[in-house]
Design a protein around this motif. Structure first.
Motif, PDB file in Angstrom:
ATOM      1  N   TYR A   1       0.810  -1.208   0.000  1.00 59.64           N
ATOM      2  CA  TYR A   1       0.000   0.000   0.000  1.00 59.64           C
ATOM      3  C   TYR A   1       0.849   1.266   0.000  1.00 59.64           C
ATOM      4  O   TYR A   1       1.884   1.345   0.644  1.00 59.64           O
ATOM      5  CB  TYR A   1      -0.912   0.021   1.225  1.00 59.64           C
ATOM      6  CG  TYR A   1      -1.829  -1.165   1.303  1.00 59.64           C
ATOM      7  CD1 TYR A   1      -2.877  -1.308   0.412  1.00 59.64           C
ATOM      8  CD2 TYR A   1      -1.633  -2.148   2.258  1.00 59.64           C
ATOM      9  CE1 TYR A   1      -3.734  -2.401   0.464  1.00 59.64           C
ATOM     10  CE2 TYR A   1      -2.478  -3.247   2.330  1.00 59.64           C
ATOM     11  CZ  TYR A   1      -3.522  -3.371   1.435  1.00 59.64           C
ATOM     12  OH  TYR A   1      -4.344  -4.442   1.500  1.00 59.64           O
ATOM     13  N   GLY A   2       0.356   2.272  -0.711  1.00 59.04           N
ATOM     14  CA  GLY A   2       0.934   3.606  -0.680  1.00 59.04           C
ATOM     15  C   GLY A   2       0.054   4.524   0.143  1.00 59.04           C
ATOM     16  O   GLY A   2      -0.543   4.124   1.143  1.00 59.04           O
ATOM     17  N   GLY A   3      -0.085   5.774  -0.327  1.00 58.26           N
ATOM     18  CA  GLY A   3      -0.816   6.755   0.454  1.00 58.26           C
ATOM     19  C   GLY A   3      -2.273   6.940   0.071  1.00 58.26           C
ATOM     20  O   GLY A   3      -3.017   7.575   0.816  1.00 58.26           O
ATOM     21  N   VAL A   4      -2.703   6.394  -1.064  1.00 59.06           N
ATOM     22  CA  VAL A   4      -4.085   6.584  -1.500  1.00 59.06           C
ATOM     23  C   VAL A   4      -5.067   6.083  -0.452  1.00 59.06           C
ATOM     24  O   VAL A   4      -6.056   6.738  -0.127  1.00 59.06           O
ATOM     25  CB  VAL A   4      -4.331   5.885  -2.858  1.00 59.06           C
ATOM     26  CG1 VAL A   4      -5.815   5.751  -3.140  1.00 59.06           C
ATOM     27  CG2 VAL A   4      -3.664   6.675  -3.985  1.00 59.06           C
ATOM     28  N   ARG A   5      -4.807   4.918   0.105  1.00 62.44           N
ATOM     29  CA  ARG A   5      -5.711   4.355   1.109  1.00 62.44           C
ATOM     30  C   ARG A   5      -5.791   5.243   2.355  1.00 62.44           C
ATOM     31  O   ARG A   5      -6.837   5.348   2.992  1.00 62.44           O
ATOM     32  CB  ARG A   5      -5.263   2.945   1.503  1.00 62.44           C
ATOM     33  CG  ARG A   5      -3.898   2.929   2.184  1.00 62.44           C
ATOM     34  CD  ARG A   5      -3.454   1.530   2.562  1.00 62.44           C
ATOM     35  NE  ARG A   5      -2.207   1.631   3.327  1.00 62.44           N
ATOM     36  CZ  ARG A   5      -1.918   0.895   4.392  1.00 62.44           C
ATOM     37  NH1 ARG A   5      -2.774   0.009   4.837  1.00 62.44           N
ATOM     38  NH2 ARG A   5      -0.768   1.043   5.018  1.00 62.44           N
ATOM     39  N   LEU A   6      -4.669   5.898   2.698  1.00 63.18           N
ATOM     40  CA  LEU A   6      -4.648   6.797   3.857  1.00 63.18           C
ATOM     41  C   LEU A   6      -5.537   8.009   3.613  1.00 63.18           C
ATOM     42  O   LEU A   6      -6.297   8.434   4.494  1.00 63.18           O
ATOM     43  CB  LEU A   6      -3.214   7.243   4.147  1.00 63.18           C
ATOM     44  CG  LEU A   6      -2.218   6.145   4.520  1.00 63.18           C
ATOM     45  CD1 LEU A   6      -0.798   6.696   4.476  1.00 63.18           C
ATOM     46  CD2 LEU A   6      -2.521   5.559   5.889  1.00 63.18           C
ATOM     47  N   LEU A   7      -5.447   8.576   2.411  1.00 64.98           N
ATOM     48  CA  LEU A   7      -6.266   9.737   2.074  1.00 64.98           C
ATOM     49  C   LEU A   7      -7.745   9.377   2.040  1.00 64.98           C
ATOM     50  O   LEU A   7      -8.599  10.145   2.514  1.00 64.98           O
ATOM     51  CB  LEU A   7      -5.831  10.314   0.726  1.00 64.98           C
ATOM     52  CG  LEU A   7      -4.385  10.815   0.639  1.00 64.98           C
ATOM     53  CD1 LEU A   7      -4.102  11.358  -0.768  1.00 64.98           C
ATOM     54  CD2 LEU A   7      -4.095  11.871   1.677  1.00 64.98           C
ATOM     55  N   MET A   8      -8.060   8.218   1.510  1.00 65.42           N
ATOM     56  CA  MET A   8      -9.452   7.783   1.465  1.00 65.42           C
ATOM     57  C   MET A   8     -10.003   7.570   2.878  1.00 65.42           C
ATOM     58  O   MET A   8     -11.139   7.952   3.189  1.00 65.42           O
ATOM     59  CB  MET A   8      -9.574   6.489   0.647  1.00 65.42           C
ATOM     60  CG  MET A   8      -9.268   6.667  -0.825  1.00 65.42           C
ATOM     61  SD  MET A   8      -9.286   5.113  -1.759  1.00 65.42           S
ATOM     62  CE  MET A   8     -11.022   4.741  -1.718  1.00 65.42           C
ATOM     63  N   ALA A   9      -9.185   6.992   3.742  1.00 72.44           N
ATOM     64  CA  ALA A   9      -9.640   6.702   5.104  1.00 72.44           C
ATOM     65  C   ALA A   9      -9.921   7.977   5.885  1.00 72.44           C
ATOM     66  O   ALA A   9     -10.929   8.073   6.600  1.00 72.44           O
ATOM     67  CB  ALA A   9      -8.604   5.850   5.829  1.00 72.44           C
ATOM     68  N   ILE A  10      -9.059   8.995   5.766  1.00 72.52           N
ATOM     69  CA  ILE A  10      -9.301  10.221   6.541  1.00 72.52           C
ATOM     70  C   ILE A  10     -10.509  10.975   5.980  1.00 72.52           C
ATOM     71  O   ILE A  10     -11.255  11.615   6.727  1.00 72.52           O
ATOM     72  CB  ILE A  10      -8.055  11.135   6.600  1.00 72.52           C
ATOM     73  CG1 ILE A  10      -8.272  12.289   7.593  1.00 72.52           C
ATOM     74  CG2 ILE A  10      -7.667  11.661   5.239  1.00 72.52           C
ATOM     75  CD1 ILE A  10      -8.600  11.873   8.999  1.00 72.52           C
TER      76      ILE A  10
END
Length: 362
Positions: free
Chosen positions: A84-93
């Motif tokens: 995983y990269g950062g896309v999932r982090l942005l979606m989660a927040i």
């Protein structure tokens, strides 16, 4: 009427969150303890938000790769950097932020945006790179929707942690507090505070209280976490050894706070060493990882105090004997193949209004 390039640039929000160093008390923040942490300007994550017709989470060209020259190179990439990269982090927040606003009757304008990010925080370095991305994204959302004044500073670390929990990331609030506040922060996560307030007690401190500190890390990813730790389960079951040691770790943050106020760096060095020794007793060498332990050993071989910045991957060191000791530290790290640099503490990132609200609350 067409929007000019200058006007479009003014519509783009850029927010930054810095890497975090746990100076004392970690990992007791996960166990109702205390922590003393600071943000460092050496490494950071930035998130950009611009209005757009559709809501778009933009992949990073390096960290969110989906195209590879060959199957072996895809496998090699996954083995070294994970899935995983950062896309999932942005979606989660985005999800956590939206749900929080709905639950607290905070209305949001019906406009879409594009989020993108960049980061230079070394991966798996124990410097809280994932939460830095989430923190910077939350800051963008607060300002895009003009709701910064409606979500208390003290609650924002909870939102960041909740976003990471969405993804199965197990962590405590310490990192997120340091990144939301910036600078140097003393934190108390006692259960009484958490139950009564919904958050801990967070006290920003003058960064000039800190002595010169040095960051040690390896170019290769941390080897911590390959062996499962049973500490959490033992703590939940009331294991006397774990609960007593964790209380000692939490006490070090309180004692370190006093030492900083008095600028007693000899005591601070002793507390740092004790913090690591207690962690080692609880978790064991297999969990900590040989490479991580070697970084601590290299620092201690020249008489420097040292401990993990987080759960492993990087070490923070204090040289109480001055410049000659620093030079020995640099030489020892170079010979061992580690990077060493003096850290630059990041300033507070809170607005004047937010600082005033904290003073009024205290």
């Amino acid at each position: 009427m067409a929007v000019t390039a200058e006007a479009a640039a003014e519509m783009v929000l850029e927010r930054r969150a810095y890497a975090r160093v746990g100076l004392l008390g970690n990992p007791s923040d996960v166990y109702g303890g205390r922590a003393l942490s600071f943000a460092i300007a050496d490494f950071s994550a930035t998130v950009h938000l611009r209005p757009s017709p559709e809501l778009l989470i933009q992949p990073h060209p390096h960290h969110d790769l989906v195209a590879f020259p060959s199957l072996p190179q895809l496998v090699s990439r996954l083995q070294s950097e994970g899935y995983y990269g950062g896309v999932r982090l942005l979606m989660a927040i985005c999800k956590v932020f939206y749900n929080y606003c709905v639950q607290n009757n905070i209305s949001l304008k019906a406009e879409n945006f594009t989020l993108s990010y960049d980061t230079n925080i070394p991966r798996q370095s124990g410097l809280s790179g994932s939460s830095a991305i989430v923190c910077a994204a939350l800051s963008c959302l607060l300002d895009f929707y003009n709701v910064r004044h409606l979500i208390k500073v003290e609650m924002r670390p909870n939102l960041i942690l909740n976003a990471e929990k969405e993804l199965g990331i197990v962590a405590g609030l310490q990192d997120r507090v340091a990144q939301v506040y910036g600078g140097l922060v003393y934190m108390d996560f006692s259960q009484g505070h958490m139950d009564k307030l919904g958050h801990g007690i967070y006290m920003p401190l003058d960064v000039n209280l800190l002595p010169p500190l040095y960051l040690i890390y390896a170019d290769n990813p941390s080897d911590s976490g390959k062996v499962h730790s049973t500490v959490r389960q033992r703590w939940l079951s009331g294991d006397d050894f774990i609960t007593s040691r964790m209380k000692e770790v939490a006490q070090l943050a309180l004692d370190g706070h006093k030492a900083l106020l008095q600028k007693d760096y000899t005591e601070l060095a002793r507390f740092m060493n004790k913090n690591f020794d207690l962690r080692r007793e609880m978790f064991g060498d297999d969990v900590l990882g040989a490479l991580n332990i070697k970084m601590v050993d290299v620092a201690r071989s020249v008489g420097a105090a040292s401990k993990f910045t987080g759960s492993g991957g990087a070490v923070v060191a204090l040289c109480p004997d001055g410049d000659s000791q620093v030079e020995r530290l640099r030489k020892g790290c170079q010979e061992a193949g580690f990077v060493v640099q003096q850290v630059k503490v990041a300033p507070s990132v809170l607005t004047d209004e937010e600082l005033s609200s904290l003073l009024l609350a205290s």
